[in-house]
Motif scaffolding. Structure first.
Motif, PDB file in Angstrom:
ATOM      1  N   THR A  34       0.849  -1.208   0.162  1.00 26.03           N
ATOM      2  CA  THR A  34      -0.060  -0.076   0.114  1.00 26.03           C
ATOM      3  C   THR A  34       0.750   1.216   0.075  1.00 26.03           C
ATOM      4  N   LYS A  35       1.676   1.212   0.773  1.00 24.33           N
ATOM      5  CA  LYS A  35       2.682   2.643   1.187  1.00 24.33           C
ATOM      6  C   LYS A  35       3.332   2.545  -0.461  1.00 24.33           C
ATOM      7  N   ALA A  36       3.823   1.563  -1.214  1.00 20.12           N
ATOM      8  CA  ALA A  36       4.446   1.658  -2.333  1.00 20.12           C
ATOM      9  C   ALA A  36       3.695   2.194  -3.534  1.00 20.12           C
ATOM     10  N   LEU A  37       2.443   1.700  -3.464  1.00 23.98           N
ATOM     11  CA  LEU A  37       1.464   2.479  -4.300  1.00 23.98           C
ATOM     12  C   LEU A  37       1.303   3.945  -4.029  1.00 23.98           C
ATOM     13  N   GLU A  38       1.047   4.190  -2.715  1.00 17.29           N
ATOM     14  CA  GLU A  38       0.856   5.524  -2.267  1.00 17.29           C
ATOM     15  C   GLU A  38       1.933   6.463  -2.831  1.00 17.29           C
ATOM     16  N   ARG A  39       3.281   6.125  -2.743  1.00 14.67           N
ATOM     17  CA  ARG A  39       4.085   6.728  -3.056  1.00 14.67           C
ATOM     18  C   ARG A  39       4.437   7.086  -4.673  1.00 14.67           C
ATOM     19  N   VAL A  40       3.932   6.095  -5.433  1.00 10.86           N
ATOM     20  CA  VAL A  40       3.705   6.326  -6.769  1.00 10.86           C
ATOM     21  C   VAL A  40       2.631   7.211  -7.209  1.00 10.86           C
ATOM     22  N   ALA A  41       1.521   7.224  -6.494  1.00 11.08           N
ATOM     23  CA  ALA A  41       0.415   8.063  -6.642  1.00 11.08           C
ATOM     24  C   ALA A  41       0.913   9.303  -6.154  1.00 11.08           C
ATOM     25  N   LEU A  42       1.499   9.697  -5.041  1.00 11.70           N
ATOM     26  CA  LEU A  42       1.937  10.950  -4.681  1.00 11.70           C
ATOM     27  C   LEU A  42       2.946  11.656  -5.663  1.00 11.70           C
ATOM     28  N   SER A  43       3.650  10.905  -6.256  1.00 13.41           N
ATOM     29  CA  SER A  43       4.727  11.028  -7.223  1.00 13.41           C
ATOM     30  C   SER A  43       3.823  11.521  -8.629  1.00 13.41           C
ATOM     31  N   LEU A  44       2.814  10.854  -8.982  1.00 15.67           N
ATOM     32  CA  LEU A  44       2.240  11.132 -10.142  1.00 15.67           C
ATOM     33  C   LEU A  44       1.573  12.693  -9.918  1.00 15.67           C
ATOM     34  N   LEU A  45       0.975  12.589  -8.624  1.00 13.20           N
ATOM     35  CA  LEU A  45       0.192  13.838  -8.310  1.00 13.20           C
ATOM     36  C   LEU A  45       0.945  15.154  -8.363  1.00 13.20           C
ATOM     37  N   ASP A  46       2.038  14.989  -7.722  1.00  8.55           N
ATOM     38  CA  ASP A  46       3.115  15.958  -7.794  1.00  8.55           C
ATOM     39  C   ASP A  46       3.462  16.688  -9.254  1.00  8.55           C
ATOM     40  N   ASP A  47       3.578  15.464  -9.887  1.00 11.75           N
ATOM     41  CA  ASP A  47       4.052  15.673 -11.500  1.00 11.75           C
ATOM     42  C   ASP A  47       2.844  16.334 -12.236  1.00 11.75           C
ATOM     43  N   HIS A  48       1.625  16.032 -11.935  1.00 10.55           N
ATOM     44  CA  HIS A  48       0.505  16.558 -12.629  1.00 10.55           C
ATOM     45  C   HIS A  48       0.294  18.027 -12.318  1.00 10.55           C
ATOM     46  N   LEU A  49       0.408  18.305 -10.918  1.00  9.41           N
ATOM     47  CA  LEU A  49       0.345  19.754 -10.350  1.00  9.41           C
ATOM     48  C   LEU A  49       1.387  20.753 -10.993  1.00  9.41           C
ATOM     49  N   ARG A  50       2.779  19.818 -10.996  1.00 12.41           N
ATOM     50  CA  ARG A  50       3.836  20.895 -11.380  1.00 12.41           C
ATOM     51  C   ARG A  50       3.811  21.122 -12.918  1.00 12.41           C
ATOM     52  N   HIS A  51       3.404  20.232 -13.587  1.00 15.10           N
ATOM     53  CA  HIS A  51       3.455  20.137 -15.025  1.00 15.10           C
ATOM     54  C   HIS A  51       2.009  20.636 -15.932  1.00 15.10           C
ATOM     55  N   CYS A  52       1.168  19.708 -15.703  1.00 14.78           N
ATOM     56  CA  CYS A  52       0.082  19.718 -16.377  1.00 14.78           C
ATOM     57  C   CYS A  52      -0.775  20.907 -15.676  1.00 14.78           C
ATOM     58  N   VAL A  53      -1.008  21.040 -14.642  1.00 16.68           N
ATOM     59  CA  VAL A  53      -2.067  22.253 -14.058  1.00 16.68           C
ATOM     60  C   VAL A  53      -1.373  23.597 -14.052  1.00 16.68           C
ATOM     61  N   ALA A  54       0.116  23.477 -14.156  1.00 20.46           N
ATOM     62  CA  ALA A  54       0.842  24.847 -13.987  1.00 20.46           C
ATOM     63  C   ALA A  54       0.639  25.469 -15.389  1.00 20.46           C
ATOM     64  N   SER A  55       0.816  24.469 -16.361  1.00 21.02           N
ATOM     65  CA  SER A  55       0.897  24.805 -17.773  1.00 21.02           C
ATOM     66  C   SER A  55      -0.612  25.264 -18.157  1.00 21.02           C
ATOM     67  N   ALA A  56      -1.767  24.803 -17.591  1.00 27.50           N
ATOM     68  CA  ALA A  56      -2.920  25.308 -17.888  1.00 27.50           C
ATOM     69  C   ALA A  56      -3.254  26.244 -17.504  1.00 27.50           C
ATOM     70  N   ALA A  57      -2.579  26.628 -16.050  1.00 27.14           N
ATOM     71  CA  ALA A  57      -3.060  27.993 -15.451  1.00 27.14           C
ATOM     72  C   ALA A  57      -2.457  28.958 -16.073  1.00 27.14           C
TER      73      ALA A  57
END
Length: 104
Positions: free
Chosen positions: A58-81
Motif C-alpha cells: 500500500t505504501k509503495a502504491l501511495e508513493r507512486v500516486a503522490l509522485s504522479l500527483l506532484d508531477d500533474h500539479l507541477r506540469h499539467c496544472v501549471a501549464s494550464a494555469a
C-alpha cells in the motif's frame, strides 16, 4: 475500476516522463509485494506478517500516486494555469477529483 481515458491534449508530454523508469521500478516493487501477499495467504502464513506486507504494498502504491500527483500539479496544472480560461478550470477539477479519490 472503470474504463481509463487519456484526457491529455494531442501531443502533450506527461509530467512524469522525466522519471518514468523510477515509477516503473516502484510499480514492479509493489507488484512483487502483492504477489508476496498472495503467496503468504496460499501458504497460510501468520496474519500479522501478511498485514505487514499489505502495508508495504500500500505504501509503495501511495508513493507512486503522490509522485504522479506532484508531477500533474507541477506540469499539467501549471501549464494550464498559464493558459487560463476553461482549460485551467478543467485541470484544476481533474486534480481536485484525483486528490478526492486518493484521500477518500
Amino acid at each position: 475500476m472503470g474504463e481509463q481515458q487519456d484526457h491529455a491534449p494531442e501531443g502533450h508530454e506527461h509530467g512524469y516522463i522525466g522519471h518514468k523508469e523510477d515509477l516503473l521500478k516502484r510499480l514492479r516493487r509493489a507488484e512483487g509485494q502483492v504477489r508476496g501477499v498472495h503467496r503468504m495467504v496460499e501458504e497460510d502464513k501468520y496474519c500479522i506478517d501478511i498485514l505487514t506486507q499489505v502495508s508495504a504494498a500500500t505504501k509503495a502504491l501511495e508513493r507512486v500516486a503522490l509522485s504522479l500527483l506532484d508531477d500533474h500539479l507541477r506540469h499539467c496544472v501549471a501549464s494550464a494555469a498559464e493558459e487560463g480560461g476553461e482549460v485551467a478550470q478543467e485541470k484544476l477539477r481533474e486534480a481536485t477529483q484525483a486528490i478526492s479519490r486518493f484521500v477518500g
